[in-house]
Write a protein that holds these residues in place. Structure first.
Motif, short mmCIF file in Angstrom:
data_model
loop_
_atom_site.label_atom_id
_atom_site.label_comp_id
_atom_site.label_asym_id
_atom_site.label_seq_id
_atom_site.Cartn_x
_atom_site.Cartn_y
_atom_site.Cartn_z
N SER A 238 0.84 -1.20 0.00
CA SER A 238 0.00 0.00 0.00
C SER A 238 0.88 1.25 0.00
O SER A 238 2.00 1.25 0.50
CB SER A 238 -0.94 0.00 1.20
OG SER A 238 -0.20 0.03 2.41
N GLY A 239 0.32 2.32 -0.57
CA GLY A 239 1.04 3.59 -0.58
C GLY A 239 2.39 3.49 -1.24
O GLY A 239 2.55 2.88 -2.31
N ASN A 240 3.41 4.05 -0.61
CA ASN A 240 4.75 4.11 -1.19
C ASN A 240 5.43 2.75 -1.23
O ASN A 240 6.43 2.57 -1.94
CB ASN A 240 5.62 5.10 -0.41
CG ASN A 240 6.72 5.68 -1.26
OD1 ASN A 240 6.57 5.87 -2.47
ND2 ASN A 240 7.86 5.95 -0.64
N ARG A 252 2.21 -3.04 6.80
CA ARG A 252 1.79 -1.65 6.94
C ARG A 252 0.27 -1.56 7.00
O ARG A 252 -0.45 -2.36 6.38
CB ARG A 252 2.32 -0.83 5.75
CG ARG A 252 1.92 0.66 5.77
CD ARG A 252 2.52 1.36 4.55
NE ARG A 252 2.22 2.79 4.54
CZ ARG A 252 1.16 3.32 3.94
NH1 ARG A 252 0.29 2.54 3.31
NH2 ARG A 252 0.96 4.63 3.96
N CYS A 254 -3.13 0.11 5.91
CA CYS A 254 -3.58 0.79 4.70
C CYS A 254 -4.29 2.10 5.08
O CYS A 254 -5.19 2.11 5.93
CB CYS A 254 -4.53 -0.10 3.91
SG CYS A 254 -3.78 -1.68 3.41
N ASP A 258 -4.80 6.09 -0.26
CA ASP A 258 -3.70 5.34 -0.89
C ASP A 258 -4.23 4.35 -1.92
O ASP A 258 -5.38 3.89 -1.85
CB ASP A 258 -2.93 4.54 0.16
CG ASP A 258 -1.92 5.39 0.92
OD1 ASP A 258 -1.68 6.54 0.50
OD2 ASP A 258 -1.39 4.89 1.93
N ILE A 260 -3.36 0.44 -3.28
CA ILE A 260 -2.66 -0.76 -2.81
C ILE A 260 -2.41 -1.68 -4.00
O ILE A 260 -3.34 -2.05 -4.73
CB ILE A 260 -3.44 -1.47 -1.68
CG1 ILE A 260 -2.68 -2.71 -1.21
CG2 ILE A 260 -4.87 -1.81 -2.07
CD1 ILE A 260 -3.16 -3.24 0.13
N THR A 278 -4.20 -3.29 -8.80
CA THR A 278 -4.01 -2.13 -7.94
C THR A 278 -5.36 -1.48 -7.70
O THR A 278 -6.08 -1.16 -8.66
CB THR A 278 -3.05 -1.12 -8.61
OG1 THR A 278 -1.84 -1.81 -8.99
CG2 THR A 278 -2.72 0.02 -7.67
N GLN A 289 -4.93 9.16 -9.80
CA GLN A 289 -4.77 7.70 -9.72
C GLN A 289 -5.43 7.01 -10.91
O GLN A 289 -4.89 6.07 -11.48
CB GLN A 289 -5.36 7.19 -8.41
CG GLN A 289 -4.56 7.57 -7.17
CD GLN A 289 -5.30 7.27 -5.88
OE1 GLN A 289 -6.51 7.00 -5.88
NE2 GLN A 289 -4.58 7.34 -4.76
N LYS A 393 4.10 8.91 -4.17
CA LYS A 393 3.80 7.80 -3.25
C LYS A 393 2.75 6.85 -3.85
O LYS A 393 1.81 6.42 -3.18
CB LYS A 393 3.33 8.32 -1.88
CG LYS A 393 4.42 9.07 -1.12
CD LYS A 393 3.94 9.50 0.25
CE LYS A 393 5.09 9.99 1.13
NZ LYS A 393 5.94 11.01 0.51
N MET A 394 2.98 6.54 -5.14
CA MET A 394 2.00 5.74 -5.88
C MET A 394 2.73 4.77 -6.81
O MET A 394 3.71 5.14 -7.45
CB MET A 394 1.11 6.67 -6.71
CG MET A 394 0.10 5.94 -7.57
SD MET A 394 -0.68 6.95 -8.88
CE MET A 394 -0.56 8.61 -8.30
#
Length: 430
Positions: A238-240, A252, A254, A258, A260, A278, A289, A393-394
């Motif tokens: 998830s995220g970065n 981590r 979520c 974000d 994932i 994703t 996104q 961060k994607m």
């Protein structure tokens, strides 16, 4: 085994393909994998060597397949050696192959106990001129552990120094790369199990869920559908975390907003599936996104159309690079100067898409298959482009498994797994 019995006709065909390519007066030997110790009395779960499984269907430790098409005695053209079982072993370890059951599974009529191997092998080697050794020559191999196969090769060279040596691997690369209908059916089953797991997740993922909880949901669904579990170590990023290509910690929480990235899939009967999807943790993609996601999806769809008989793997990846470059320009991640001034050995698109688009898949997730010759019908490939943007961060990767056909577009084994933005959002909010 959890999986349903596989018709031994598959293994009979596979052995014939191999033996048809052997030199005159030659023997080929294939050993099972070791059971690897962890410490004390603990071991890793046993995984059969995929080559011996491909040729026999025998799915247990301490097993040997011997092929000798020119054997003087008809019964020694194909021989299977299995560990001798008894009541004590049955009580402590469970059922092992009897000679009768070994024949039923493999289609090999001549079955001996493993304790008879040395004497029978010596006798057959007096008739043979060449021995085929099964070395690992996969382009991604990085094996540091000495295997059962390695020990056999060392001992055999010492015992029979006058025999010629040949390689099994080039034959296996050729024949394992082209799947039989029975194999494609098993891979479809693996993909169907993966679909069930992914659909389960779409109603489960939400802000606050931990990556390992998602992993647990998948494992539950896979095992309850006759899979041993994951075809490879699951990536739930998830995220970065999605910008670490082989992120496997899955530890981590979520967060809302974000994306994932999940590279997770089931095995079935030792055959792999390989899926990447994703999705938005909150159930809805942001405008940005969605732009990135759809760019990756377009590359995947266009790249899939290139997988036809006659395509060269290296040239295919160059074309995929051009497709990705176009999308990265459209997203504003590259500009024309980046492309005009790029290093041919490190194209500009590699900044955001640094891995390959496709690999063979089958009994191994990164399967055997010829890479320097034109693609052929019934090869099965992944298609898995991605765009990774650490500064945002994607990371987005989308992947399906497809079968090359004699004509027309490849057949997508994952065609029923949700992939479009609208369908994913609808199922996550359903």
């Amino acid at each position: 085994m959890k999986y349903e019995p596989i018709p031994n006709s598959l293994f009979i065909k596979n052995r014939k393909k191999f033996m048809d390519r052997m030199l005159p007066k030659s023997i080929a030997v294939f050993n099972s994998n070791d059971v690897y110790p962890i410490g004390a009395d603990s071991t890793l779960p046993f995984e059969q060597h995929r080559d011996i499984f491909y040729l026999s269907g025998a799915d247990q430790e301490e097993t040997i397949v011997l092929l000798f098409p020119d054997a003087m005695n008809q019964k020694h053209k194909e021989v299977l050696f299995v560990r001798e079982t008894n009541e004590h072993i049955a009580v402590w370890e469970g059922e092992k192959l009897t000679k009768k059951r070994a024949t039923e599974v493999s289609g090999i009529e001549t079955v001996y106990w493993l304790s008879d191997f040395d004497a029978i092998f010596f006798d057959l080697m007096t008739e043979a001129e060449t021995i085929y050794f099964n070395t690992n020559e996969h382009y991604r191999q990085a094996v540091e552990t000495q295997t059962r196969e390695d020990r056999f090769i060392i001992a055999c060279k010492q015992r029979f120094p006058a025999h010629k040596v040949a390689k099994s691997n080039p034959i296996l690369q050729e024949i394992r790369g082209i799947k039989e209908p029975e194999e494609i059916k098993l891979m479809q089953t693996a993909c169907n199990i993966t679909e069930k797991g992914f659909r389960r997740l779409l109603g489960f993922i939400k802000p606050g869920v931990w990556e390992y909880e998602i992993e647990a949901e998948l494992l539950h669904e896979f095992v309850r559908n006759r899979s041993k579990g994951f075809a490879y170590t699951p990536i739930i990023a998830s995220g970065n975390n999605a910008n670490v290509l082989h992120y496997v910690e899955n530890n981590r929480q979520c967060a809302a907003g974000d994306l994932i990235l999940m590279d997770v899939a089931a095995e079935y009967a030792n055959y792999s599936s390989d899926l990447s999807r994703t999705v938005p943790v909150s159930g809805k993609f942001t405008k940005r996104q969605k732009e990135v996601y759809n760019a990756v999806l377009r590359v995947k769809n266009e790249a899939t159309q290139l997988l036809v008989p006659g395509t060269l793997w290296a040239e295919y990846h160059k074309e995929c690079g051009k497709l990705m470059t176009s999308e990265l320009l459209g997203l504003g991640l590259l500009d024309k100067a980046d492309v005009q001034n790029e290093n041919p050995d490190r194209p500009a698109y590699k900044k955001y898409f640094m891995h390959g688009t496709s690999h063979h898949i089958g009994l191994n997730t990164h399967d055997y298959g010829e890479l320097k010759k034109p693609m052929k019908a019934n090869m099965v490939f992944t298609v898995e482009p991605g765009i990774y943007i650490p500064e945002e961060k994607m990371g987005v990767r989308i992947e399906d498994d497809v079968v090359i056909r004699e004509s027309g577009a490849p057949f997508n084994l994952m065609a029923n797994i949700p992939i479009e933005v609208e369908e994913i959002e609808e199922l996550m909010h359903g």
